[in-house]
Design a protein around this motif. Structure first.
Motif, mmCIF file in Angstrom:
data_model
loop_
_atom_site.group_PDB
_atom_site.id
_atom_site.type_symbol
_atom_site.label_atom_id
_atom_site.label_comp_id
_atom_site.label_asym_id
_atom_site.label_seq_id
_atom_site.Cartn_x
_atom_site.Cartn_y
_atom_site.Cartn_z
ATOM 1 N N PHE A 64 7.025 -4.723 -2.322
ATOM 2 C CA PHE A 64 5.826 -3.921 -2.113
ATOM 3 C C PHE A 64 4.787 -4.705 -1.322
ATOM 4 N N ASP A 65 3.994 -3.973 -0.526
ATOM 5 C CA ASP A 65 2.856 -4.593 0.152
ATOM 6 C C ASP A 65 1.755 -4.889 -0.852
ATOM 7 N N THR A 66 1.620 -3.994 -1.834
ATOM 8 C CA THR A 66 0.559 -4.099 -2.837
ATOM 9 C C THR A 66 1.117 -3.780 -4.215
ATOM 10 N N ALA A 67 0.690 -4.580 -5.199
ATOM 11 C CA ALA A 67 0.972 -4.283 -6.603
ATOM 12 C C ALA A 67 -0.366 -4.165 -7.317
ATOM 13 N N ILE A 68 -0.553 -3.069 -8.029
ATOM 14 C CA ILE A 68 -1.728 -2.866 -8.870
ATOM 15 C C ILE A 68 -1.218 -2.935 -10.301
ATOM 16 N N ILE A 69 -1.612 -3.987 -11.001
ATOM 17 C CA ILE A 69 -1.031 -4.332 -12.293
ATOM 18 C C ILE A 69 -2.064 -4.164 -13.403
ATOM 19 N N LEU A 70 -1.695 -3.414 -14.451
ATOM 20 C CA LEU A 70 -2.654 -3.096 -15.501
ATOM 21 C C LEU A 70 -2.238 -3.562 -16.894
ATOM 22 N N ASN A 71 -1.122 -4.297 -17.003
ATOM 23 C CA ASN A 71 -0.748 -4.893 -18.289
ATOM 24 C C ASN A 71 0.202 -6.076 -18.060
ATOM 25 N N GLN A 72 0.394 -6.867 -19.110
ATOM 26 C CA GLN A 72 1.201 -8.084 -18.976
ATOM 27 C C GLN A 72 2.660 -7.776 -18.656
ATOM 28 N N GLN A 73 3.212 -6.773 -19.287
ATOM 29 C CA GLN A 73 4.607 -6.401 -19.046
ATOM 30 C C GLN A 73 4.830 -6.102 -17.562
ATOM 31 N N SER A 74 3.889 -5.400 -16.957
ATOM 32 C CA SER A 74 3.990 -5.077 -15.531
ATOM 33 C C SER A 74 3.797 -6.323 -14.668
ATOM 34 N N MET A 75 2.920 -7.221 -15.082
ATOM 35 C CA MET A 75 2.720 -8.475 -14.345
ATOM 36 C C MET A 75 4.034 -9.247 -14.308
ATOM 37 N N ASP A 76 4.679 -9.357 -15.467
ATOM 38 C CA ASP A 76 5.946 -10.092 -15.553
ATOM 39 C C ASP A 76 7.019 -9.471 -14.660
ATOM 40 N N LYS A 77 7.028 -8.163 -14.567
ATOM 41 C CA LYS A 77 8.071 -7.472 -13.812
ATOM 42 C C LYS A 77 7.786 -7.403 -12.307
ATOM 43 N N PHE A 78 6.541 -7.117 -11.925
ATOM 44 C CA PHE A 78 6.263 -6.771 -10.531
ATOM 45 C C PHE A 78 5.599 -7.857 -9.686
ATOM 46 N N GLU A 79 5.041 -8.904 -10.282
ATOM 47 C CA GLU A 79 4.400 -9.946 -9.468
ATOM 48 C C GLU A 79 5.370 -10.508 -8.435
ATOM 49 N N LYS A 80 6.589 -10.748 -8.842
ATOM 50 C CA LYS A 80 7.580 -11.348 -7.933
ATOM 51 C C LYS A 80 8.063 -10.379 -6.853
ATOM 52 N N MET A 81 7.729 -9.082 -6.994
ATOM 53 C CA MET A 81 8.203 -8.076 -6.041
ATOM 54 C C MET A 81 7.205 -7.783 -4.918
ATOM 55 N N VAL A 82 6.085 -8.512 -4.904
ATOM 56 C CA VAL A 82 5.115 -8.362 -3.817
ATOM 57 C C VAL A 82 5.615 -9.184 -2.633
ATOM 58 N N LYS A 83 5.607 -8.569 -1.454
ATOM 59 C CA LYS A 83 6.055 -9.265 -0.246
ATOM 60 C C LYS A 83 5.153 -10.468 0.028
ATOM 61 N N PRO A 84 5.710 -11.577 0.535
ATOM 62 C CA PRO A 84 4.852 -12.690 0.953
ATOM 63 C C PRO A 84 3.796 -12.165 1.929
ATOM 64 N N GLY A 85 2.557 -12.572 1.719
ATOM 65 C CA GLY A 85 1.458 -12.068 2.534
ATOM 66 C C GLY A 85 0.864 -10.785 1.988
#
Length: 181
Positions: free
Chosen positions: A67-88
């Motif tokens: 993803f170009d952008t991740a909007i994260i609203l809880n810890q479970q989502s942070m753990d899952k989606f932080e690594k899926m943000v494209k570099p930059g």
């Protein structure tokens, strides 16, 4: 221009409606749009996320792994989606309930204390609009007047009296967003 966004949190936080409002806003601007929700069987409190793609050209698939952008609203989502943000790319999050803050150094990280501000505004239902305002301040990919039209389209008519409060919440989010790195 193509913007691929994941919005993720708990059910009841307005994740899906935030995505729907972005999608409607893109339609109002004659963009190609994909809105793909995903949620658990629980009515509230379960996980919920939505992938939104806004593009000036055809969208080949709504299913994406980065993803170009991740909007994260809880810890479970942070753990899952932080690594899926494209570099930059960019990650925006509300620190309420987050125990491990974002660690990546190859993306831009922003924070919005939306839960705190919604409590100050005495309206938990404005939480998602505060977050949306923060996002639009960072990446104004849709015009504010189209966001308001998107709100009108996605809210049942009996709730249209809440639109001014939602506009105020969007403005608050734009004011309060902070760049972390």
């Amino acid at each position: 221009m193509t913007e691929e966004i994941i919005i993720a949190g708990f059910g009841g936080q307005g994740v899906l409606s935030m995505g729907k409002i972005l999608a409607y806003s893109g339609i109002m601007q004659d963009q190609e749009v994909s809105w793909m929700p995903s949620y658990g069987p629980e009515m509230r409190g379960g996980t919920a996320n939505v992938t939104v793609i806004l593009s000036d050209s055809r969208i080949s698939s709504p299913i994406i792994q980065e993803f170009d952008t991740a909007i994260i609203l809880n810890q479970q989502s942070m753990d899952k989606f932080e690594k899926m943000v494209k570099p930059g790319g960019m990650l925006l999050y509300d620190p309420n309930g987050i125990t491990r803050h974002p660690e990546r150094t190859d993306i831009s990280i922003y924070q919005i204390e939306a839960a705190e501000e919604a409590a100050r505004m005495k309206s938990a239902k404005t939480f998602n609009m505060i977050v949306l305002g923060a996002y639009l301040k960072i990446k104004p990919i849709v015009k504010l007047e189209n966001v308001i039209k998107g709100l009108e389209k996605s809210l049942p008519e009996r709730h249209h009296h809440l639109i001014p409060m939602n506009k105020e919440a969007i403005s608050k989010g734009m004011e309060l967003v902070k760049k972390i790195r």
